[in-house]
Every structure is written in structure tokens, then in C-alpha cells.
Design a protein around this motif. Structure first.
Motif, PDB file in Angstrom:
ATOM      1  N   ASN A   8     -53.116  69.501  66.108  1.00 17.04           N
ATOM      2  CA  ASN A   8     -53.537  68.072  65.664  1.00 17.04           C
ATOM      3  C   ASN A   8     -54.211  67.776  64.654  1.00 17.04           C
ATOM      4  N   ARG A   9     -54.807  68.958  65.562  1.00 10.80           N
ATOM      5  CA  ARG A   9     -56.619  69.565  65.102  1.00 10.80           C
ATOM      6  C   ARG A   9     -56.609  70.476  64.522  1.00 10.80           C
ATOM      7  N   LEU A  10     -57.279  71.017  62.729  1.00  5.81           N
ATOM      8  CA  LEU A  10     -56.829  72.152  62.386  1.00  5.81           C
ATOM      9  C   LEU A  10     -58.922  72.213  61.926  1.00  5.81           C
ATOM     10  N   PHE A  11     -59.441  72.900  61.520  1.00  2.00           N
ATOM     11  CA  PHE A  11     -60.197  74.210  60.759  1.00  2.00           C
ATOM     12  C   PHE A  11     -59.233  74.744  59.816  1.00  2.00           C
ATOM     13  N   VAL A  12     -61.050  74.575  58.339  1.00  2.00           N
ATOM     14  CA  VAL A  12     -60.395  74.787  57.057  1.00  2.00           C
ATOM     15  C   VAL A  12     -61.415  75.242  57.197  1.00  2.00           C
ATOM     16  N   ASN A  13     -61.226  76.756  56.677  1.00  2.00           N
ATOM     17  CA  ASN A  13     -63.159  77.071  56.204  1.00  2.00           C
ATOM     18  C   ASN A  13     -62.538  78.421  54.812  1.00  2.00           C
ATOM     19  N   GLN A  14     -62.709  77.838  53.558  1.00  2.00           N
ATOM     20  CA  GLN A  14     -62.805  78.935  52.957  1.00  2.00           C
ATOM     21  C   GLN A  14     -63.184  80.559  53.264  1.00  2.00           C
ATOM     22  N   LYS A  15     -62.751  81.513  52.887  1.00  2.00           N
ATOM     23  CA  LYS A  15     -63.307  82.838  52.879  1.00  2.00           C
ATOM     24  C   LYS A  15     -64.422  83.021  51.798  1.00  2.00           C
ATOM     25  N   GLY A  16     -65.544  83.310  52.002  1.00  3.14           N
ATOM     26  CA  GLY A  16     -66.531  83.462  50.684  1.00  3.14           C
ATOM     27  C   GLY A  16     -65.802  84.951  50.215  1.00  3.14           C
ATOM     28  N   LYS A  17     -65.994  84.838  48.557  1.00  4.13           N
ATOM     29  CA  LYS A  17     -66.078  86.370  47.814  1.00  4.13           C
ATOM     30  C   LYS A  17     -66.864  86.475  47.326  1.00  4.13           C
ATOM     31  N   LEU A  18     -67.188  87.466  46.713  1.00  3.62           N
ATOM     32  CA  LEU A  18     -68.618  88.073  46.070  1.00  3.62           C
ATOM     33  C   LEU A  18     -68.334  87.237  43.897  1.00  3.62           C
ATOM     34  N   ILE A  19     -66.868  87.815  43.591  1.00  2.00           N
ATOM     35  CA  ILE A  19     -66.688  86.900  42.594  1.00  2.00           C
ATOM     36  C   ILE A  19     -65.005  86.290  43.323  1.00  2.00           C
ATOM     37  N   GLU A  20     -65.037  84.935  42.795  1.00  2.00           N
ATOM     38  CA  GLU A  20     -63.971  84.370  44.083  1.00  2.00           C
ATOM     39  C   GLU A  20     -62.788  84.338  43.067  1.00  2.00           C
ATOM     40  N   LEU A  21     -62.124  84.909  42.130  1.00  2.00           N
ATOM     41  CA  LEU A  21     -61.556  84.374  41.224  1.00  2.00           C
ATOM     42  C   LEU A  21     -59.733  84.442  41.977  1.00  2.00           C
ATOM     43  N   THR A  22     -59.494  84.843  43.361  1.00  3.86           N
ATOM     44  CA  THR A  22     -58.655  84.237  44.046  1.00  3.86           C
ATOM     45  C   THR A  22     -58.873  83.300  45.468  1.00  3.86           C
ATOM     46  N   ASN A  23     -58.232  82.358  45.883  1.00  5.79           N
ATOM     47  CA  ASN A  23     -59.722  81.453  46.692  1.00  5.79           C
ATOM     48  C   ASN A  23     -58.235  81.727  48.200  1.00  5.79           C
ATOM     49  N   GLU A  24     -58.757  81.832  49.106  1.00  5.60           N
ATOM     50  CA  GLU A  24     -58.498  82.244  50.169  1.00  5.60           C
ATOM     51  C   GLU A  24     -58.681  81.790  51.636  1.00  5.60           C
ATOM     52  N   PHE A  25     -58.354  80.029  52.009  1.00  8.89           N
ATOM     53  CA  PHE A  25     -58.576  79.834  52.693  1.00  8.89           C
ATOM     54  C   PHE A  25     -58.349  79.901  54.699  1.00  8.89           C
ATOM     55  N   HIS A  26     -59.109  80.461  55.590  1.00  6.27           N
ATOM     56  CA  HIS A  26     -58.754  80.722  56.781  1.00  6.27           C
ATOM     57  C   HIS A  26     -58.408  79.185  57.641  1.00  6.27           C
ATOM     58  N   ILE A  27     -57.171  78.949  58.521  1.00  9.37           N
ATOM     59  CA  ILE A  27     -57.099  77.890  59.097  1.00  9.37           C
ATOM     60  C   ILE A  27     -57.377  78.303  61.206  1.00  9.37           C
ATOM     61  N   THR A 190     -58.858  73.436  48.662  1.00  6.04           N
ATOM     62  CA  THR A 190     -57.719  74.207  46.753  1.00  6.04           C
ATOM     63  C   THR A 190     -58.080  73.864  46.521  1.00  6.04           C
ATOM     64  N   ALA A 191     -56.547  72.964  46.743  1.00  8.37           N
ATOM     65  CA  ALA A 191     -55.538  72.756  45.532  1.00  8.37           C
ATOM     66  C   ALA A 191     -56.660  71.330  44.291  1.00  8.37           C
ATOM     67  N   LEU A 192     -56.965  70.085  45.461  1.00 10.47           N
ATOM     68  CA  LEU A 192     -57.480  69.222  44.230  1.00 10.47           C
ATOM     69  C   LEU A 192     -59.436  69.117  44.320  1.00 10.47           C
ATOM     70  N   LYS A 193     -59.975  69.728  45.445  1.00  3.49           N
ATOM     71  CA  LYS A 193     -61.443  68.929  44.920  1.00  3.49           C
ATOM     72  C   LYS A 193     -62.026  70.074  44.295  1.00  3.49           C
ATOM     73  N   GLN A 194     -61.633  71.505  44.715  1.00  3.14           N
ATOM     74  CA  GLN A 194     -61.842  72.810  43.751  1.00  3.14           C
ATOM     75  C   GLN A 194     -61.713  73.680  42.437  1.00  3.14           C
ATOM     76  N   ASP A 195     -63.363  73.281  41.728  1.00  4.71           N
ATOM     77  CA  ASP A 195     -62.129  74.057  40.569  1.00  4.71           C
ATOM     78  C   ASP A 195     -63.899  75.060  40.380  1.00  4.71           C
ATOM     79  N   ASP A 196     -63.338  76.388  39.869  1.00  4.37           N
ATOM     80  CA  ASP A 196     -64.752  77.730  40.487  1.00  4.37           C
ATOM     81  C   ASP A 196     -65.427  76.806  39.357  1.00  4.37           C
ATOM     82  N   LYS A 197     -64.966  77.519  38.058  1.00  6.91           N
ATOM     83  CA  LYS A 197     -65.755  76.938  36.458  1.00  6.91           C
ATOM     84  C   LYS A 197     -65.062  75.818  36.073  1.00  6.91           C
TER      85      LYS A 197
END
Length: 205
Positions: A8-27, A190-197
Motif C-alpha cells: 500500500n506504500r510504494l516508492f518509484v525512482n527513475q534509474k539515472g542513465k548517461l543517455i536516457e533512451l531506454t527508461n527504467e524505474f525501480h520500485i 514514465t508514460a504520462l508525464k515525461q518525454d525525454d526530448k
């Protein structure tokens, strides 16, 4: 260990990448343990090159898989190409369509409908102009979950980066609504708020 659908409580973190062309998030859970992963899938080499050399993210279809820590897939999420408004299709890993998350507006406080197979399940509602505090309500207007950057009562040493956000879900949320809330929770960035470019909700919020 509880599954993603039991927490019932989750923390989502975007995994940082040098060139972020494949999004990957930890929960993670509130103790900092990895309990799941969100991973962008199905990208060809040509698509990665196109994303690197141009600003076309919003015009491309993006696919994401939501996984348990042991690698079991729970959800498939597809954000079709968009111009301004986003739409995300949500499927169980077995293929059954659960519903869609549909952006309703681009100015002011952003809202998304949660549409199920039998009708509207609820809505995601941004609570401020910057669109980083969200309330998720059901069809009866009752708040069933919340997405926020405010780490109240949590060991902040475990969650220090600006990319972290917390998702709190009411224990009684179940069935397709629980699946849609999980999709909203991991998909809002990931899919709603963020567009890399490209053009993103963040540009309007």
C-alpha cells in the motif's frame, strides 16, 4: 515478501542513465528494498537512434513492462504516439485489457480518466500547477490513492534523489481498480508525464 499488488506504500525512482533512451524505474518499499521494476520494452536500434538525434519522443509509441522483484511480469502498458494529450493502454501480463488512462486537459491542473472495460473507474487529479501531487479518486469521488513528492514519516536517507516519489494506496482498493492505480502510480512519470526530448505534461503543469 508482499507482492506489488499487496503493498500500500510504494516508492518509484527513475534509474539515472548517461543517455536516457531506454527508461527504467525501480520500485521500492518503505524500507528501501527493491520490490519491482518498470522497464521500457520493444525498442529497435533504429528507434533508439531516432530518439538520440531528434526530438520525436512524443510522436513515438512507447511500451513498458511492470515486473515483480523476481522478474514476474504484472502489467503491460502502451502509450501510443501523442501530439499533446497522452493515453496509456493497460493490460495484464496475460493479455487481458484492464483499461486506459486518458489525459483530459493540458492547461491548469492536469486530469486523467481511468477507463475500465465496463466504464469509468475513477480519475487522476493533479493538485497544483506543477503537477507533482496527484489524488486518485474512484467513480464515487472517494480518494483511493495519492502520488506525491512529500516523504513524510519516511527515512529520507534511503530516498534522497529528486526522482523519487511516493505512492500511497488505500488497503481496500482491489480488482481492476488496484491494477489501474498501480499503472497510474508507475506510469505518471514514465508514460504520462515525461518525454525525454518532446512535449510533455510537465511543459503545461
Amino acid at each position: 515478501m508482499p507482492t506489488l499488488l499487496e503493498l500500500n506504500r510504494l516508492f518509484v525512482n527513475q534509474k539515472g542513465k548517461l543517455i536516457e533512451l531506454t527508461n527504467e524505474f525501480h520500485i521500492r518499499d518503505e524500507d528501501g528494498n527493491d520490490v519491482g521494476m518498470v522497464r521500457e520494452e520493444g525498442q529497435s536500434k533504429a528507434k533508439k537512434v531516432l530518439r538520440f538525434v531528434s526530438q520525436v519522443d512524443q510522436f513515438l509509441t512507447h511500451k513498458y513492462g511492470v515486473y515483480e522483484a523476481d522478474g514476474t511480469k504484472i502489467l503491460d502498458m502502451v502509450r501510443p504516439a501523442k501530439f499533446v494529450k497522452s493515453r496509456v493502454e493497460v493490460h495484464e501480463a496475460g493479455g487481458r485489457k484492464v483499461g486506459e488512462i486518458v489525459q483530459k486537459n493540458v492547461f491548469g491542473k492536469i486530469r486523467f480518466d481511468l477507463d475500465g472495460s465496463a466504464g469509468t473507474l475513477g480519475q487522476i487529479r493533479a493538485e497544483n500547477w506543477r503537477a507533482w501531487d496527484f489524488a486518485i479518486v474512484d467513480a464515487q469521488e472517494k480518494e483511493v490513492a495519492r502520488i506525491t513528492k512529500k516523504f513524510v514519516g519516511v527515512a529520507k536517507a534511503v530516498f534522497t534523489t529528486a526522482d523519487n516519489y511516493i505512492v500511497e494506496i488505500q488497503p481496500e482498493v482491489a480488482g481492476d481498480m488496484r491494477l489501474m492505480v498501480l499503472a497510474a502510480a508507475v506510469g505518471v512519470d514514465t508514460a504520462l508525464k515525461q518525454d525525454d526530448k518532446g512535449l510533455s505534461i510537465g511543459n503545461f503543469a
